[in-house]
Scaffold this motif. Sequence first.
Motif, PDB file in Angstrom:
ATOM      1  N   ASP A 124       0.844  -1.198   0.000  1.00 15.57           N
ATOM      2  CA  ASP A 124       0.000   0.000   0.000  1.00 15.57           C
ATOM      3  C   ASP A 124       0.872   1.238   0.000  1.00 15.57           C
ATOM      4  O   ASP A 124       2.018   1.210   0.468  1.00 15.57           O
ATOM      5  N   HIS A 139       0.294   5.631   0.525  1.00 15.47           N
ATOM      6  CA  HIS A 139      -0.587   6.788   0.707  1.00 15.47           C
ATOM      7  C   HIS A 139       0.233   8.061   0.594  1.00 15.47           C
ATOM      8  O   HIS A 139       1.348   8.128   1.127  1.00 15.47           O
ATOM      9  N   HIS A 187      -3.910  -1.862   5.847  1.00 14.12           N
ATOM     10  CA  HIS A 187      -4.386  -2.127   4.481  1.00 14.12           C
ATOM     11  C   HIS A 187      -3.513  -3.185   3.798  1.00 14.12           C
ATOM     12  O   HIS A 187      -4.017  -4.095   3.142  1.00 14.12           O
TER      13      HIS A 187
HETATM   14 MG    MG Z   1      -4.649   2.181   1.639  1.00 15.59          MG
END
Ligand code: MG
Length: 174
Positions: A13, A15, A53
């Motif tokens: 993941d 971000h 996540h």
């Molecule tokens: Mg995420």
Amino acid sequence: MGSPAFRIGHGYDIHRLEALYPRGRGRPMILGGIKLDHDMGPIAHSDGDALMHAITDALLGALGEPDIGQIFPDTDPRHEAQDSAVFLTEAVRRVRSAEYAIANVDATVVLERPKLSGYKDAIRRNLARVLEIEPSCVNVKGKTHEKVDAIGQGLAMEVHVVAMLVKRDAAPPQ
Ligand code: MG
């Protein structure tokens, strides 16, 4: 064709990070369910917990199930600012219902700031609680990106995870 005794999953993941709201659109920085003290945070529909996540996707990937974005679409208003433990708990439930157990989870968090070292134990214990496994079976490593690229400039964070599942009726290793 029976189910394999072991299944391995990979999760990833990323971000973007911005200044915390209202200076920017960053949410408070939460990793593995633990709040990190920082003046920037993730841009996210949910709470932006990239570590949860990536672990969720590693577990779902090991099972060969749809990924986190398919199960919990970011267009669903119910997931606005959602505690990501909800996603991870659902992945754990699916592991159980497929009659697997989580053997171990190993994560690498790539984050320029803040330093992860002071938070690692708390993150590990909290992840173990949600995963319902021993903390010794959860590993969290922190790396910087050596100031290279956007991650190295503190403009994003990235997480890589591998997870091993073992069939519940599998014979113990010799
Ligand atoms: Mg995420």
